[in-house]
Design an enzyme around this catalytic site. Structure first.
Site, mmCIF file in Angstrom:
data_model
loop_
_atom_site.group_PDB
_atom_site.id
_atom_site.type_symbol
_atom_site.label_atom_id
_atom_site.label_comp_id
_atom_site.label_asym_id
_atom_site.label_seq_id
_atom_site.Cartn_x
_atom_site.Cartn_y
_atom_site.Cartn_z
ATOM 1 N N CYS A 91 -17.677 4.923 -6.440
ATOM 2 C CA CYS A 91 -18.295 3.985 -7.388
ATOM 3 C C CYS A 91 -19.369 3.062 -6.787
ATOM 4 O O CYS A 91 -20.477 3.502 -6.547
ATOM 5 C CB CYS A 91 -17.213 3.175 -8.092
ATOM 6 S SG CYS A 91 -17.834 2.351 -9.605
ATOM 7 N N LYS A 147 -12.559 3.426 -0.839
ATOM 8 C CA LYS A 147 -13.773 2.774 -1.301
ATOM 9 C C LYS A 147 -14.273 1.792 -0.243
ATOM 10 O O LYS A 147 -13.546 0.872 0.144
ATOM 11 C CB LYS A 147 -13.458 2.047 -2.610
ATOM 12 C CG LYS A 147 -14.628 1.506 -3.374
ATOM 13 C CD LYS A 147 -14.179 1.137 -4.810
ATOM 14 C CE LYS A 147 -15.308 0.637 -5.665
ATOM 15 N NZ LYS A 147 -14.917 0.601 -7.099
ATOM 16 N N GLU A 187 -13.288 7.985 -11.140
ATOM 17 C CA GLU A 187 -12.586 6.953 -10.373
ATOM 18 C C GLU A 187 -11.322 6.498 -11.106
ATOM 19 O O GLU A 187 -11.336 6.329 -12.325
ATOM 20 C CB GLU A 187 -13.524 5.737 -10.194
ATOM 21 C CG GLU A 187 -12.944 4.638 -9.323
ATOM 22 C CD GLU A 187 -13.874 3.427 -9.257
ATOM 23 O OE1 GLU A 187 -14.741 3.284 -10.140
ATOM 24 O OE2 GLU A 187 -13.725 2.627 -8.310
#
Lengths: 384, 384
Positions: free
Chosen positions: B233, B196, B119
């Site tokens: 994540c 995300k 990331e």
């Protein structure tokens, strides 16, 4: 898979790793160490005399100013069947009733507040056979069958909430069968029942031949000791099942199961623990123990010759906490009672720390799932 | 948590357990053993000279009659930042670009078809500071920023799909920032981008100060080597995020991450692996390595004194398969490239075996989630 006689992962690590490594390995595998709980010597003696393993651990939470700690002790029971599956039905049930009575006496000495037994605990896990008689004779009324009546008596005697997963005969709805967990209050009253939401279509788990998916939704039971739910067996593979119990407020979700080594042992430590993490709650995974030999042979849809047993139920029952910690598992080979003291305050504390509910975007997922369930759904795929 | 210098769980087990135990422990922990993949000696030499770990494994599937095997090699890259966070921005980015170039040369020698970086790979994970400059200067256009241009060149040169997670500057929509993964085809074309979906509100992950949740949904990218998705994540804590990528057809879901020992190390082996099991797909969990020291001190909302580092990024990148197997992790301390050959046929085979999609009852959950999202929702609680 790991051979039946291999006692436990935890014991092998303990016996073989140097102390510094053991501490690091344990923390990576199990999270911050759980405290061992002291038990009355009489309980340890009784467990040994009655030939079952007895382990106990405590999960603490941070101290708060406005809420006192909310310690509750859960008991997870894993066991073999007592008589062979070709013994008379009533004798098999009676022997299992007797075993639970003697284990619960010890649970009471250990201060257990809520106990849960394994899936379909009054019978061998005979669904592999696809035969109806005698197995359907193990089915009982959830409200006033002999097993529920026994559990009511035990609940009242020991001031203990009892979660009793049985094969249910539903006389009020055409005599059909269900895979059900009866929740009995510590007052002795039947608090209610919940049923298996996802029915396996895998391996020898021919349960779809016997009963259908629950229509009762995701009820949570408010007990004197906390809010509990029951995710039966195969429902542990379905993250949405755990989620809905949690959205309904469950602080402890029991997962009474019957699962075998060759199929699922590598999945076992993962799924209930992931659910505890993802849902800020405690989860209690319970599996039966041993091999059950059936009187008539059956095949397994895997090309192997007909045989009379389902495989090796590997026990390994454990408790996971919302902070990712877990207890060691009970053994792979023996009957056992796992006692865990849970401070339920840890659930909201972990929710406030990680915020998975706040960041969950459930309205978006409700829409996406509704669309994905339509017959004409077109997956969102990007091509060059 | 485990101390930074503890190299790896896998190595400790290998060095200390007797062979019979090691085999049982590995099977319980990691599932049926994955085959080690032979790599060209030149690649091993280059990795050693360039000071990164290189591991390679293969997941096989059963042979089918109508579909040939569909082997694809993925590469997971974990690395430290190269220059300290107070070095000039352009030099920091340049140094990371150089590192990736040299790791990708080795990945190409290993026959990697799809590579994914960690990331926000072009920068230190500076969001803990809550400062804007100079960190927002690391943001780039997803379509034609210098990092995307570099990745396009590498993709074409090596005939490799590149998943490049960056901090994105979205000039077309008011210059806002996003946490984005750019997917670049092996042709060198930008196939698209994904963002995300869940932004952490935990610990020092002050990312909500910098960017919002994605509005792009759950796109899946059809590449020459299979259908892939990117769950960035904190989205790994949300089972629904994995599920929607899977319902859109992803066979491999990458999870580029940045996470630290004290907070998440006990969760790390659980979540991506659970997602592979629950969704009948491969998952690839990637974490950065090392400690990043920032020029100015900050506090962590935990009562501890102000300090200049975020904590220990513990690497441990790994691949999980839909049958519950997983590779060992890369080390906790070193840069590394993990190569895994995946037979994508295993996804549908595991779906046909376990049937979690067929038994998933998504329409029911869509309704329940829609209700649970309403302001006046009353949880389903049963009381005595």
């Amino acid at each position: 898979m790991a051979s039946p006689e291999f006692l436990s992962l935890e014991q092998s690590l303990e016996e073989n790793l140097p102390p510094a490594d053991l501490s690091n390995v344990r923390r990576i595998l199990f999270g911050r160490e759980t405290r061992k709980l002291d038990l009355p010597p009489s309980a340890l003696v009784a467990a040994s005399q009655r030939d079952f393993e007895l382990l106990a651990f405590a999960f603490e939470a941070s101290k708060e100013q406005l809420r006192p700690a909310r310690p509750v002790r859960v008991g997870l029971v894993q066991n073999r069947i007592r008589l062979p599956p070709d013994a008379p039905v009533s004798e098999q049930v009676g022997a299992l009733h007797g075993r639970i009575v003697e284990i619960l006496e010890v649970a009471a000495q250990c201060g257990v507040n809520i106990v849960c037994f394994q899936e379909a605990w009054t019978m061998p896990f005979a669904f592999c056979t696809r035969e109806k008689l005698p197995w359907t004779e193990f089915a009982e009324s959830a409200e006033d069958g002999p097993t529920t009546r026994l559990c009511q008596k035990l609940a009242k005697t020991h001031n203990m909430v009892v979660v009793s997963p049985i094969l249910e005969r539903d006389e009020a709805h055409g005599d059909v069968l269900w895979n059900t967990a009866v929740v009995i209050s510590n007052s002795g009253a039947v608090l209610g029942k919940t049923r298996k939401n996802h029915i396996p279509r895998v391996g020898d788990f021919n349960e779809a031949t016997y009963y259908m998916e629950s229509t009762l939704g995701h009820p949570v039971f408010q007990t004197s000791f906390g809010r509990i739910a029951v995710n039966i067996c195969y429902g542990r593979h379905h993250p949405l099942n755990w989620l809905m119990y949690s959205l309904n407020g469950a602080e402890i979700i029991f997962n009474p199961s019957a699962t075998i080594g060759e199929l699922s042992e590598a999945l076992w430590p993962i799924e209930a623990r992931n659910a505890a993490i993802a849902n800020h709650c405690f989860t209690c995974a319970i599996n039966r123990v041993g091999v059950e030999h059936f009187p008539r042979e059956f095949t397994s849809g895997d090309g192997k010759p007909a045989h009379c047993d389902f495989g090796y139920f590997y026990g390994s029952s454990y408790v996971s906490a919302p902070d990712g910690r877990r207890t060691p598992g009970l053994s792979r080979t023996r009957d056992g009672l796992l006692v865990a003291q849970l401070d339920l305050n840890l659930c909201r504390q972990m929710g406030d720390l990680w915020n998975f509910k706040m960041t969950g975007r459930y309205a978006m997922y409700a829409e996406e799932l509704a669309k994905a369930s339509q017959p004409d759904y077109r997956p969102h795929v990007i091509k060059e």
